[in-house]
Write a protein that holds these residues in place. Structure first.
Motif, short mmCIF file in Angstrom:
data_model
loop_
_atom_site.label_atom_id
_atom_site.label_comp_id
_atom_site.label_asym_id
_atom_site.label_seq_id
_atom_site.Cartn_x
_atom_site.Cartn_y
_atom_site.Cartn_z
N GLU A 65 0.82 -1.21 0.00
CA GLU A 65 0.00 0.00 0.00
C GLU A 65 0.86 1.25 0.00
OE1 GLU A 65 -2.26 -3.42 1.01
OE2 GLU A 65 -0.44 -2.63 1.98
N GLU A 66 1.93 1.25 0.75
CA GLU A 66 2.83 2.41 0.80
C GLU A 66 3.54 2.60 -0.54
OE1 GLU A 66 4.24 2.73 5.45
OE2 GLU A 66 5.02 1.06 4.25
N VAL A 67 3.96 1.51 -1.15
CA VAL A 67 4.61 1.60 -2.46
C VAL A 67 3.62 2.08 -3.51
CG1 VAL A 67 5.70 0.28 -4.32
CG2 VAL A 67 6.41 -0.08 -1.94
N ASP A 68 2.41 1.53 -3.49
CA ASP A 68 1.40 1.97 -4.45
C ASP A 68 1.13 3.47 -4.32
OD1 ASP A 68 1.08 -0.50 -5.61
OD2 ASP A 68 -0.66 -1.06 -4.39
N ALA A 69 1.06 3.96 -3.09
CA ALA A 69 0.84 5.40 -2.87
C ALA A 69 1.99 6.21 -3.43
CB ALA A 69 0.66 5.67 -1.38
N GLY A 70 3.22 5.70 -3.23
CA GLY A 70 4.39 6.42 -3.72
C GLY A 70 4.53 6.43 -5.23
N LEU A 71 3.93 5.45 -5.89
CA LEU A 71 4.02 5.37 -7.35
C LEU A 71 2.79 5.93 -8.06
CD1 LEU A 71 5.51 1.77 -7.81
CD2 LEU A 71 6.74 3.95 -7.87
#
Length: 236
Positions: free
Chosen positions: A168-174
């Motif tokens: 979820e954190e990576v998806d938000a960052g991308l």
């Protein structure tokens, strides 16, 4: 609706050249350098992204009201609620940066030149110059996102998700990259109509607003030195 202006072929050729010569994309393809380069890209782009809504709003406010396509597109891109900008800020965590840090870092001289030229085109020149500058900025963002997103996704999948950050954190960052990598049909239609409405007489010659911003972006991308398109456009 009309076709894209003839000078778009020059623009796309230069952007493709930029992607093949810029060390940005070489480093992003190298697992040993991707995080360092990605962090620096965020640092270098933030001053431009921070000022972009104000610049687009200035052109939106200057465009004649009868140019409905321009009003629609620029109204959407001006990001009055700073939603697009917030997506960019979501990258800070993956880059191990804080907002406070970025606000204190010295601005890359190349980025400073880009910001100054963008402000000039959008706030001090004709609305047509501003439109051309914004069109180039949007296409540069699309090209960067489409070229870099697969590299980031591959690295994050192998080395980051479940180890340092959650999915979820990576998806938000991308999310900013994924948004700009998509094809936005309505935006494309509005852009074509907007450019047609300007009735630019440059034909296949890139307008000054577009050429100046393209040159500044290629400098930010650290591409090799070549005669600037903006200089070539003024050779008689």
């Amino acid at each position: 609706m009309g076709a894209l202006p003839g000078w778009f072929s020059i623009l796309f050729d230069r952007l493709n050249w930029g992607c093949t010569t810029s060390p940005w994309f070489v480093d992003l393809a190298d697992e040993k350098k991707v995080l360092q380069r990605g962090r620096q890209i965020v640092i270098d782009l933030w001053p431009f992204i921070r000022e972009l809504p104000v610049n687009i709003a200035a052109v939106r406010n200057a465009v004649p009201k009868h140019m409905t396509a321009a009003c629609n597109l620029l109204g959407r891109l001006s990001d009055d609620e700073r939603q697009y900008q917030q997506l960019f800020i979501q990258q800070f965590q993956l880059a191990e940066l804080t907002f406070e840090q970025l606000e204190t870092y010295p601005v890359n001289p190349r980025t400073q030149k880009l910001c100054e030229k963008m402000s000039e085109m959008c706030q001090k020149r004709t609305f047509a110059d501003g439109v051309h500058a914004i069109v180039v900025a949007e296409l540069v963002a699309t090209m960067y996102a489409r070229s870099s997103l697969p590299l980031y996704e591959s690295y994050m999948e192998k080395h980051v998700i479940g180890k340092k950050y959650s999915k979820e954190e990576v998806d938000a960052g991308l999310e900013w990259l994924r948004l700009h990598a998509k094809t936005h049909t309505r935006h494309a239609i509005w852009m074509k109509r907007m450019l047609t409405d300007i009735e630019d007489e440059s034909g296949n010659e890139m307008p000054e607003g577009a050429a100046e911003i393209l040159d500044r972006f290629l400098e930010v991308w650290e591409c090799p030195s070549e005669p600037n398109i903006s200089e070539l456009c003024h050779i008689s």
